[in-house]
Design a protein around this motif. Structure first.
Motif, short mmCIF file in Angstrom:
data_model
loop_
_atom_site.label_atom_id
_atom_site.label_comp_id
_atom_site.label_asym_id
_atom_site.label_seq_id
_atom_site.Cartn_x
_atom_site.Cartn_y
_atom_site.Cartn_z
N ARG A 203 -13.23 4.69 -8.13
CA ARG A 203 -13.37 5.66 -6.70
C ARG A 203 -11.99 6.09 -5.90
O ARG A 203 -12.13 7.29 -5.75
CB ARG A 203 -14.03 4.74 -5.86
CG ARG A 203 -15.56 4.16 -6.20
CD ARG A 203 -15.92 3.47 -5.09
NE ARG A 203 -17.60 2.81 -5.39
CZ ARG A 203 -18.18 2.40 -5.17
NH1 ARG A 203 -17.74 1.68 -3.79
NH2 ARG A 203 -19.43 1.83 -5.27
N ALA A 204 -10.97 5.56 -6.43
CA ALA A 204 -9.58 5.97 -5.77
C ALA A 204 -9.25 7.07 -6.50
O ALA A 204 -8.94 8.19 -5.81
CB ALA A 204 -8.69 4.70 -5.76
N PHE A 205 -9.44 7.15 -7.79
CA PHE A 205 -9.12 8.43 -8.41
C PHE A 205 -10.04 9.50 -8.12
O PHE A 205 -9.65 10.88 -7.83
CB PHE A 205 -9.31 8.38 -10.07
CG PHE A 205 -7.98 8.02 -10.61
CD1 PHE A 205 -7.50 8.66 -11.40
CD2 PHE A 205 -7.54 6.55 -10.67
CE1 PHE A 205 -6.32 8.51 -12.15
CE2 PHE A 205 -6.33 6.38 -11.25
CZ PHE A 205 -5.52 7.18 -11.94
N ARG A 206 -11.28 9.36 -7.77
CA ARG A 206 -12.19 10.44 -7.06
C ARG A 206 -11.70 10.79 -6.01
O ARG A 206 -11.65 12.01 -5.52
CB ARG A 206 -13.59 9.72 -7.05
CG ARG A 206 -14.24 9.63 -8.52
CD ARG A 206 -15.65 8.71 -8.45
NE ARG A 206 -16.19 8.50 -9.52
CZ ARG A 206 -17.32 7.56 -9.70
NH1 ARG A 206 -17.78 7.27 -8.49
NH2 ARG A 206 -17.85 7.36 -10.93
N LEU A 207 -11.40 10.08 -5.11
CA LEU A 207 -10.56 10.33 -3.80
C LEU A 207 -9.62 10.94 -3.91
O LEU A 207 -9.21 12.15 -3.12
CB LEU A 207 -10.34 9.18 -2.85
CG LEU A 207 -11.48 8.43 -2.41
CD1 LEU A 207 -10.97 7.19 -1.79
CD2 LEU A 207 -12.30 9.18 -1.03
N ALA A 208 -8.64 10.78 -4.95
CA ALA A 208 -7.41 11.74 -5.35
C ALA A 208 -7.89 12.93 -5.63
O ALA A 208 -7.15 13.90 -5.39
CB ALA A 208 -6.61 10.97 -6.23
N VAL A 209 -8.73 13.26 -6.63
CA VAL A 209 -9.35 14.44 -6.83
C VAL A 209 -9.66 15.28 -5.78
O VAL A 209 -9.16 16.33 -5.59
CB VAL A 209 -10.52 14.56 -8.06
CG1 VAL A 209 -10.91 15.76 -8.18
CG2 VAL A 209 -9.76 13.71 -9.27
#
Length: 286
Positions: A203-209
């Motif tokens: 989910r953190a990666f999705r937020l970073a995107v």
């Protein structure tokens, strides 16, 4: 003495200061409509060196217990005893004084906003103790960079494209969110806050995107706001490619290339936008 200085500079990753400069010079060039005067360039560079050195040194001081307990950071200079706390504090204080002196050599408004800019960069070091929004706080601190460059030239906030600072905010927040994935498990066990430790790496990666998409849109809006020409948009295409590559080589399951993503792509993106902005300003018709 030289060895001690080398250790201190390595402790704060001084060589990466160069990556913090392009956005400040982007703001300065936009304000000047081209290349600013040599005096402005000099003192903006000195101010950036002072501010970043103070912020990084302060971060190492306040986090040294966590660094010592974290296997990834246990070999840093303060936990290992290579740098004494007094030496680290001396570096922070001298760097902060250098920052304020450089700002005083520019104009009154630059000096007036300097305490807020430095305080925000120092506050970031404490935010992981109480909020997962720490990455956005770091981004907000970095957002002062182009604003400071603009004010250094004009002595005013009039006409400043705040969308540029907003873009820097989300650009840095995205990178910091990804980098925090390295310590997600440690942060969770140590009651420290970050988006990866709270929401998990995926989910953190999705937020970073999401942050990086917002950053790209805001950088695009900067070009529109300032009436920049095709050179700027060529730079944006390269920026989009660098952002995509960064998310391509690092995934929640494979963090092995995260340093290449965090450091190399940071430098590529900030430098690309600066060069594209400068080329645009130099080739625009009056």
């Amino acid at each position: 003495m030289l060895k001690k200085i080398a250790i201190l500079l390595e402790m704060i990753k001084f060589k990466l200061t160069i990556f913090a400069m392009p956005f400040a010079f982007t703001g300065a060039c936009l304000a000047a409509g081209g290349v600013p005067g040599a005096t402005v360039i000099l003192w903006v560079a000195v101010a950036l060196v002072g501010a970043r050195t103070a912020a990084m040194g302060f971060n190492r001081i306040v986090d040294w217990r966590f660094d010592k307990a974290n296997p990834r950071t246990a070999n840093r200079a303060i936990p290992t005893g290579e740098v004494r706390m007094a030496e680290a504090w001396a570096m922070v204080v001298l760097s902060a004084l250098l920052f304020f002196f450089a700002c005083s050599r520019l104009n009154p408004l630059t000096l007036q906003i300097s305490p807020f800019a430095l305080a925000l960069t120092l506050l970031y070091s404490y935010t992981k103790r109480f909020t997962s929004l720490c990455h956005l706080v770091l981004g907000l601190a970095q957002a002062f960079s182009p604003l400071g460059g603009w004010v250094a030239v004009t002595g005013s906030l009039a006409g400043y494209p705040f969308v540029l600072s907003a873009g820097v905010l989300f650009w840095m927040a995205g990178f910091d969110t990804i980098y925090a994935c390295l310590d997600a498990d440690f942060d969770k066990d140590s009651d420290l806050f970050s988006m990866p430790s709270r929401f998990g790496r995926r989910r953190a990666f999705r937020l970073a995107v999401l942050f990086h998409v917002l950053a790209f849109l805001l950088f695009t809006a900067t070009g529109v706001r300032m009436g920049l020409n095709y050179w700027y948009y060529i730079g944006l295409v390269l920026t989009a490619g660098a952002l995509f590559y960064q998310h391509l080589i690092v995934t929640p399951r494979d963090l092995s290339r995260i340093k290449a993503s965090f450091f190399s792509m940071n430098g590529v993106i900030s430098l690309t936008i600066f060069v594209a902005t400068l080329l645009s300003l130099l080739t625009m018709e009056n």
